[in-house]
Each structure stands twice: as C-alpha cells, then as structure tokens.
Write a protein that holds these residues in place. Structure first.
Motif, PDB file in Angstrom:
ATOM      1  N   UNK A 123       0.515  11.312 -17.537  1.00 42.70           N
ATOM      2  CA  UNK A 123       0.742   9.898 -17.236  1.00 42.70           C
ATOM      3  C   UNK A 123      -0.587   9.242 -16.877  1.00 42.70           C
ATOM      4  N   UNK A 124      -0.719   7.931 -17.130  1.00 46.56           N
ATOM      5  CA  UNK A 124      -1.961   7.238 -16.767  1.00 46.56           C
ATOM      6  C   UNK A 124      -2.179   7.252 -15.262  1.00 46.56           C
ATOM      7  N   UNK A 125      -3.445   7.236 -14.863  1.00 49.24           N
ATOM      8  CA  UNK A 125      -3.774   7.142 -13.443  1.00 49.24           C
ATOM      9  C   UNK A 125      -3.609   5.692 -12.989  1.00 49.24           C
ATOM     10  N   UNK A 126      -3.100   5.527 -11.783  1.00 48.54           N
ATOM     11  CA  UNK A 126      -2.943   4.194 -11.234  1.00 48.54           C
ATOM     12  C   UNK A 126      -4.312   3.634 -10.858  1.00 48.54           C
ATOM     13  N   UNK A 127      -4.484   2.336 -10.955  1.00 51.30           N
ATOM     14  CA  UNK A 127      -5.741   1.717 -10.550  1.00 51.30           C
ATOM     15  C   UNK A 127      -6.001   1.994  -9.075  1.00 51.30           C
ATOM     16  N   UNK A 128      -7.276   2.138  -8.694  1.00 51.95           N
ATOM     17  CA  UNK A 128      -7.598   2.326  -7.265  1.00 51.95           C
ATOM     18  C   UNK A 128      -7.024   1.187  -6.434  1.00 51.95           C
ATOM     19  N   UNK A 129      -6.704   1.493  -5.176  1.00 49.65           N
ATOM     20  CA  UNK A 129      -5.997   0.561  -4.322  1.00 49.65           C
ATOM     21  C   UNK A 129      -6.642  -0.814  -4.267  1.00 49.65           C
ATOM     22  N   UNK A 130      -7.938  -0.900  -4.033  1.00 46.75           N
ATOM     23  CA  UNK A 130      -8.584  -2.208  -3.873  1.00 46.75           C
ATOM     24  C   UNK A 130      -8.503  -3.034  -5.156  1.00 46.75           C
ATOM     25  N   UNK A 131      -8.693  -2.397  -6.285  1.00 53.85           N
ATOM     26  CA  UNK A 131      -8.583  -3.118  -7.557  1.00 53.85           C
ATOM     27  C   UNK A 131      -7.142  -3.553  -7.803  1.00 53.85           C
ATOM     28  N   UNK A 132      -6.209  -2.654  -7.531  1.00 55.10           N
ATOM     29  CA  UNK A 132      -4.788  -2.960  -7.710  1.00 55.10           C
ATOM     30  C   UNK A 132      -4.377  -4.117  -6.806  1.00 55.10           C
ATOM     31  N   UNK A 133      -4.850  -4.108  -5.549  1.00 55.01           N
ATOM     32  CA  UNK A 133      -4.522  -5.159  -4.586  1.00 55.01           C
ATOM     33  C   UNK A 133      -5.051  -6.508  -5.055  1.00 55.01           C
ATOM     34  N   UNK A 134      -6.295  -6.534  -5.538  1.00 56.69           N
ATOM     35  CA  UNK A 134      -6.879  -7.797  -6.011  1.00 56.69           C
ATOM     36  C   UNK A 134      -6.083  -8.354  -7.185  1.00 56.69           C
ATOM     37  N   UNK A 155       0.812  -1.217   0.000  1.00 57.93           N
ATOM     38  CA  UNK A 155       0.000   0.000   0.000  1.00 57.93           C
ATOM     39  C   UNK A 155       0.850   1.274   0.000  1.00 57.93           C
ATOM     40  N   UNK A 156       1.898   1.375   0.844  1.00 54.57           N
ATOM     41  CA  UNK A 156       2.745   2.581   0.773  1.00 54.57           C
ATOM     42  C   UNK A 156       3.389   2.770  -0.596  1.00 54.57           C
ATOM     43  N   UNK A 157       3.780   1.675  -1.249  1.00 56.34           N
ATOM     44  CA  UNK A 157       4.393   1.783  -2.572  1.00 56.34           C
ATOM     45  C   UNK A 157       3.361   2.174  -3.628  1.00 56.34           C
ATOM     46  N   UNK A 158       2.143   1.697  -3.473  1.00 61.17           N
ATOM     47  CA  UNK A 158       1.055   2.107  -4.366  1.00 61.17           C
ATOM     48  C   UNK A 158       0.806   3.611  -4.220  1.00 61.17           C
ATOM     49  N   UNK A 159       0.770   4.086  -2.983  1.00 61.32           N
ATOM     50  CA  UNK A 159       0.563   5.516  -2.725  1.00 61.32           C
ATOM     51  C   UNK A 159       1.718   6.347  -3.280  1.00 61.32           C
ATOM     52  N   UNK A 160       2.931   5.841  -3.102  1.00 62.42           N
ATOM     53  CA  UNK A 160       4.104   6.540  -3.620  1.00 62.42           C
ATOM     54  C   UNK A 160       4.044   6.677  -5.137  1.00 62.42           C
ATOM     55  N   UNK A 161       3.617   5.603  -5.815  1.00 60.86           N
ATOM     56  CA  UNK A 161       3.497   5.642  -7.273  1.00 60.86           C
ATOM     57  C   UNK A 161       2.412   6.622  -7.707  1.00 60.86           C
ATOM     58  N   UNK A 162       1.327   6.678  -6.955  1.00 55.43           N
ATOM     59  CA  UNK A 162       0.260   7.639  -7.260  1.00 55.43           C
ATOM     60  C   UNK A 162       0.774   9.064  -7.162  1.00 55.43           C
ATOM     61  N   UNK A 163       1.517   9.347  -6.123  1.00 50.08           N
ATOM     62  CA  UNK A 163       2.026  10.697  -5.894  1.00 50.08           C
ATOM     63  C   UNK A 163       3.078  11.094  -6.918  1.00 50.08           C
TER      64      UNK A 163
END
Length: 260
Positions: free
Chosen positions: A173-184, A159-167
């Motif tokens: 640049x493309x938007x990152x998938x929402x956390x829950x979808x990305x996690x699944x 999750x911290x790395x997902x947030x870091x990539x979002x920031x």
C-alpha cells in the motif's frame, strides 16, 4: 430464578455470537468447514452442525465442491437495511447523476467507529472496476471520502486518525504523507470545501471528495469521484473539484442544510 436462568442465557448468547461470527466468515470468503472452524476456534463437528442449521434456516447456501455462500435471508436483510437508511436513499440519485456526468466511479460514505463506512457505490462508464464495495470500512485519513468526512471534525482529532491510518498500511500500500504535509493539505482542503486523494489509498487511483451536511450543519456523509491516474491528471482534478462540491451541496440541501 435469576440464578437458574443465567447459565442458559449465557449459553444462548454464546451460540448466537458464534453464529454471527460464522456468517461473517462466509461473508469474508471463507467458505469451507475447515477454514471456518480454524477462524472460530470450534471443533469441525460443531462447525458443521452450525452450518447445517444456518443453511436450513436460509441464512446460508451450500454449493457442493464450492462451499458455503451467503443465503437469501441475508440478501433480504441487506436490502431492508439499505432501504431503512434515508441518507443512502436520498443520496443515490445524486451519485448516479455524478457518475453519469463524469464517467467515473462515485462513492458515498459515513463515519463509523473511526473509519469510513461505504454506504453506496455507482460505477462509472469507463470500464474501470474499483476494489471498493458497499459495507467496506477503510481508514479515514487515507481515502477521499474519509478525508472529506474529517473536514467536519475538530482538528485535534486529525493526528490520531492520521497515525491510525499509518499503522493500518498493508504491504504494497502507498505510504501516507508525513503528518506536517498532510496537515497543511487538510487545512487547505477545509478552506476549499473539497479534498483530494492523490494515490494515498491505492496506487494508480485518485479521488476528489466533498462533505455532505445535514440541517444542523454537521458533516454526516461524504461523496467522492474516483478514477485511474490516466483519467485523473492534476488539471482534471482541479476541474472536478467544483463539480463534486456542488453535488455534495445539493444533497446537503435535501438533508435540510441551508449554507452557501
């Protein structure tokens, strides 16, 4: 005696760090005295003297009307650094074979400071040139190589790395998938031993990646096959997954891994 030498040592360290920062500026494409001085916050006269010293020592080139470029000593050091990393040396034949098999660009990367560091790149035969380059760093959670590396991490790091990539998302640049979808998706990838980058890092570019393990079973690197969207529809990505995974496993066995 320590008190007497401390100011000299501090001054020498500062000069060294400025010289290294100057070389980094040139590596990033800032090749004029004014631009380098602005980046470093140093007077133009000081910057010019530093540049002259680095040119004289062979660390930089100066080309009239073009500016400063990296010099022969840095080319030599880069080659030495590459040769002294056994992972890159062992991996290159596997990357070359995979590029030949698929016709696509193949990357090798490892984790460095919560980012993926690209160690090697072999271009494909389709005439497509990826923007990636050896030595480049990218967010882990938005790249095929990076997500493959993350398969070796505890899930609480995701999750911290997902947030870091979002920031780190730059305009356009493309938007990152929402956390829950990305996690699944990542949980599914972990079961499959292979990941997909569905234009998450760059529009129009898709990747299939797989982790590389060492004798301890730890993920120490990852490889990916990347191509433009017309060459990477969903059905081809599905066919590519076992190919990339098999090649990553072959490299892992060279590193001592004995898993299945």
């Amino acid at each position: 005696m320590d008190t007497d030498t401390a100011p000299t040592t501090a001054s020498g360290t500062q000069t060294l760090m400025r010289g290294l920062q100057l070389i980094e500026c040139v590596a990033e494409g800032i090749g004029d005295v004014r631009g380098i001085a602005q980046r470093l916050g140093t007077p133009r006269s000081t910057t010019h003297r530093m540049l002259g010293s680095l040119v004289q020592a062979g660390w930089l080139h100066h080309i009239p009307y073009r500016g400063y470029l990296l010099g022969p000593k840095l080319l030599w050091l880069g080659q030495q650094a590459s040769e002294q990393r056994p992972l890159a040396a062992l991996a290159h034949p596997h990357l070359a074979l995979l590029a030949q098999q698929t016709g696509d660009t193949v990357h090798l990367g490892t984790v460095e400071a919560d980012e993926v560091l690209y160690l090697d790149k072999v271009s494909g035969t389709k005439g497509l040139e990826m923007r990636s380059r050896i030595g480049q760093r990218m967010p882990l959670a938005s790249t095929g190589v990076g997500k493959a590396l993350m398969l070796g991490m505890d899930e609480d790091r995701w999750k911290p790395l997902h947030k870091q990539a979002q920031q780190a998302r730059a305009p356009g640049k493309p938007a990152l998938r929402p956390w829950r979808q990305w996690l699944a998706e990542m949980r599914r990838y972990r079961e499959q031993g292979v990941v997909m980058d569905l234009e998450e890092n760059e529009y129009g570019i898709r990747c299939v990646g797989a982790p590389v393990r060492d004798i301890s079973g730890e993920v120490v690197a990852a490889i990916s096959v990347a191509s433009a969207l017309p060459y990477m529809p969903d059905e081809r990505m599905a066919r590519m997954a076992p190919v990339v995974r098999t090649r990553a496993q072959a490299l892992s066995r060279e590193l001592g891994w004995s898993g299945a």
